[in-house]
Design a protein around this motif. Sequence first.
Motif, PDB file in Angstrom:
ATOM      1  N   ALA A  68      -6.096 -22.065  15.014  1.00 43.61           N
ATOM      2  CA  ALA A  68      -4.796 -21.739  14.422  1.00 43.61           C
ATOM      3  C   ALA A  68      -4.795 -21.755  12.892  1.00 43.61           C
ATOM      4  O   ALA A  68      -4.048 -20.998  12.261  1.00 43.61           O
ATOM      5  N   ARG A  69      -5.618 -22.603  12.273  1.00 46.46           N
ATOM      6  CA  ARG A  69      -5.647 -22.697  10.802  1.00 46.46           C
ATOM      7  C   ARG A  69      -6.571 -21.658  10.163  1.00 46.46           C
ATOM      8  O   ARG A  69      -6.669 -21.577   8.949  1.00 46.46           O
ATOM      9  N   LYS A  70      -7.228 -20.881  11.012  1.00 44.39           N
ATOM     10  CA  LYS A  70      -8.127 -19.832  10.530  1.00 44.39           C
ATOM     11  C   LYS A  70      -7.427 -18.476  10.641  1.00 44.39           C
ATOM     12  O   LYS A  70      -6.354 -18.358  11.226  1.00 44.39           O
ATOM     13  N   PRO A  71      -8.034 -17.400  10.110  1.00 43.65           N
ATOM     14  CA  PRO A  71      -7.342 -16.108  10.066  1.00 43.65           C
ATOM     15  C   PRO A  71      -7.089 -15.487  11.441  1.00 43.65           C
ATOM     16  O   PRO A  71      -7.868 -15.657  12.377  1.00 43.65           O
ATOM     17  N   PHE A  72      -5.965 -14.784  11.535  1.00 42.98           N
ATOM     18  CA  PHE A  72      -5.692 -13.879  12.654  1.00 42.98           C
ATOM     19  C   PHE A  72      -5.682 -12.479  12.054  1.00 42.98           C
ATOM     20  O   PHE A  72      -4.806 -12.133  11.280  1.00 42.98           O
ATOM     21  N   ILE A  73      -6.694 -11.696  12.373  1.00 37.77           N
ATOM     22  CA  ILE A  73      -6.842 -10.356  11.803  1.00 37.77           C
ATOM     23  C   ILE A  73      -6.614  -9.325  12.899  1.00 37.77           C
ATOM     24  O   ILE A  73      -7.193  -9.419  13.983  1.00 37.77           O
ATOM     25  N   SER A  74      -5.772  -8.341  12.608  1.00 40.66           N
ATOM     26  CA  SER A  74      -5.436  -7.313  13.588  1.00 40.66           C
ATOM     27  C   SER A  74      -5.914  -5.949  13.111  1.00 40.66           C
ATOM     28  O   SER A  74      -5.846  -5.632  11.921  1.00 40.66           O
ATOM     29  N   ILE A  75      -6.391  -5.141  14.044  1.00 46.84           N
ATOM     30  CA  ILE A  75      -6.766  -3.770  13.725  1.00 46.84           C
ATOM     31  C   ILE A  75      -6.312  -2.859  14.858  1.00 46.84           C
ATOM     32  O   ILE A  75      -6.512  -3.159  16.033  1.00 46.84           O
ATOM     33  N   ASN A  76      -5.640  -1.764  14.490  1.00 45.81           N
ATOM     34  CA  ASN A  76      -5.189  -0.776  15.455  1.00 45.81           C
ATOM     35  C   ASN A  76      -6.287   0.270  15.618  1.00 45.81           C
ATOM     36  O   ASN A  76      -6.541   1.062  14.711  1.00 45.81           O
ATOM     37  N   GLN A  91     -13.701 -14.682  10.510  1.00 43.77           N
ATOM     38  CA  GLN A  91     -14.624 -15.798  10.760  1.00 43.77           C
ATOM     39  C   GLN A  91     -13.881 -17.111  11.007  1.00 43.77           C
ATOM     40  O   GLN A  91     -13.050 -17.536  10.206  1.00 43.77           O
ATOM     41  N   GLY A  92     -14.187 -17.739  12.139  1.00 40.94           N
ATOM     42  CA  GLY A  92     -13.538 -18.991  12.509  1.00 40.94           C
ATOM     43  C   GLY A  92     -12.213 -18.800  13.204  1.00 40.94           C
ATOM     44  O   GLY A  92     -11.662 -19.747  13.769  1.00 40.94           O
ATOM     45  N   GLY A  93     -11.686 -17.581  13.156  1.00 45.27           N
ATOM     46  CA  GLY A  93     -10.371 -17.308  13.710  1.00 45.27           C
ATOM     47  C   GLY A  93     -10.402 -16.310  14.853  1.00 45.27           C
ATOM     48  O   GLY A  93     -11.289 -16.361  15.703  1.00 45.27           O
ATOM     49  N   THR A  94      -9.436 -15.405  14.834  1.00 44.61           N
ATOM     50  CA  THR A  94      -9.255 -14.457  15.932  1.00 44.61           C
ATOM     51  C   THR A  94      -9.185 -13.032  15.406  1.00 44.61           C
ATOM     52  O   THR A  94      -8.503 -12.770  14.413  1.00 44.61           O
ATOM     53  N   LEU A  95      -9.891 -12.137  16.074  1.00 42.77           N
ATOM     54  CA  LEU A  95      -9.810 -10.708  15.773  1.00 42.77           C
ATOM     55  C   LEU A  95      -9.081 -10.031  16.924  1.00 42.77           C
ATOM     56  O   LEU A  95      -9.513 -10.088  18.074  1.00 42.77           O
ATOM     57  N   PHE A  96      -7.949  -9.379  16.602  1.00 41.87           N
ATOM     58  CA  PHE A  96      -7.148  -8.703  17.620  1.00 41.87           C
ATOM     59  C   PHE A  96      -7.390  -7.206  17.548  1.00 41.87           C
ATOM     60  O   PHE A  96      -7.127  -6.570  16.527  1.00 41.87           O
ATOM     61  N   LEU A  97      -7.922  -6.648  18.635  1.00 43.73           N
ATOM     62  CA  LEU A  97      -8.226  -5.223  18.717  1.00 43.73           C
ATOM     63  C   LEU A  97      -7.142  -4.537  19.544  1.00 43.73           C
ATOM     64  O   LEU A  97      -7.174  -4.535  20.775  1.00 43.73           O
ATOM     65  N   ASP A  98      -6.139  -3.982  18.860  1.00 49.82           N
ATOM     66  CA  ASP A  98      -5.067  -3.282  19.555  1.00 49.82           C
ATOM     67  C   ASP A  98      -5.537  -1.878  19.935  1.00 49.82           C
ATOM     68  O   ASP A  98      -6.274  -1.243  19.186  1.00 49.82           O
ATOM     69  N   LYS A  99      -5.100  -1.432  21.112  1.00 49.97           N
ATOM     70  CA  LYS A  99      -5.501  -0.105  21.630  1.00 49.97           C
ATOM     71  C   LYS A  99      -7.035   0.015  21.668  1.00 49.97           C
ATOM     72  O   LYS A  99      -7.623   0.992  21.200  1.00 49.97           O
TER      73      LYS A  99
END
Length: 341
Positions: free
Chosen positions: A180-188, A219-227
Motif C-alpha cells: 500500500a505504501r508503494k506506487p500504484f501505476i495504471s496503464i490503459n 517497483q515494490g507496488g502494483t501495476l494495473f493493466l486495464d484492457k
Amino acid sequence: MKIFIFESDKSLRNLLKKFLLKEGFSVEAFGHGEKVIDTVEQRKPDIVFLDLSPDYEKSIQMLKEIISLEKKPYVIVISDDDKHQYLIKAMKAGAYDYVRKPIYLSQIKKVLKNVTKIEDTDSVIENPSTDIIGKSPVMVDVLKKIDKASIKNNPVLITGEKGTGKETIAKLIHKLSNRARKPFISINCSATPSGLIETELFGCEENNGAKEGKLLQSQGGTLFLDKVSELPYQVQEKLLKILNEIEKSHASSKVDVRIIAATEKDLIKLTSEGKFKEELFFKLSTIEINLPPLRERKEDIPFFVEIFTKEAFKKYGLKKGGFTKESVDLIKGYSFPENIK
C-alpha cells in the motif's frame, strides 16, 4: 489450528507432518484416497493440504465438495510443477493457495502465515471499504475475493462489463495489501498505440539515457493493466517472461511488482482464437474476480442513491431533498447498460 494432510507420497506426507508438528499445529496425515470428504466433514479441520495427483480431475471435484461444506477449511493444493492448468482450476474452484513440488518448507511457512493472518485480523467483510458499495450476495462474494487477494502477491484478473468498477477494485486490493505504501501505476492497454505500448511498459534506451517503463516505476507496488486483452502478442510474450521470473525467483528477481489486469472481453475465447497467449491467461487468472453488472444486483441501488444524495448535499450546500421510495423503485427498473460511469 488443526491441519489434515491428504498426500499420495508417503515420504512427503511424513515430512510435512513432522514439520507442521514442530511449528505447533495439530496434524493428521492420510493417504490420498482415504475417504477425504467424509473425514473433512466429520472432523472439521481448519486447514487441508490436498495433493492433486495422481487423478487431477477427481481431485478438483473433491476440492469443490470440500469447499461446499458448511464448515469449509482453508484448502491448500499440492501439485507437480508442470501442471499449472490444474492449479488454475483449483484456485478457481475455491482453493485458498497452492504449493508446487518439489516442496520447500519456506513455501509452507509462508502460506500458513497468510492463513493465520486472516484468522487473527478483522476481515474486509466486517469493515467494508467506502469505495465498495453494496450488500448483495454477489458483492459480499466479491469482497471475500478482495480480502483473499489483498494478502497475496499472485497476479489478479478482474473481469466485468464497462463501468463495473474494475480499477476501483484493483486500487482497493493494492490499498489493503502490504504494498500500500508503494506506487500504484495504471496503464490503459487500448489507449496506448500498439507501437508504443512495449516502451511504455518495459522502457527503452534513448540518446539521453534510459527511459524507465511503467513496470520499473511500479517497483515494490502494483501495476494495473486495464484492457489487457488489447496487448499486442509480442508484448504478451514479454509480460509472460516477467511473470515467470517473478514467480520462480522472487527473492533474487530485479522486478518486485504485483500485476493486476482487467478486461471486458472473454479471454478464453481470445485464447481459442490465438489472439491471447494461453499461458499468460493462466498466469493472470490465478486469482479471478468477476464484477457483476448493476442490473444483476439491483438491491444495491438504494445504497448508491443514498451515497450520491449525500455527495450532492455536500457539494451544493443542500439541507433538504432526496428520493422517495417510489422514485428509487423507478430507478431500480432501469437496465443500466453502462453500469456506473
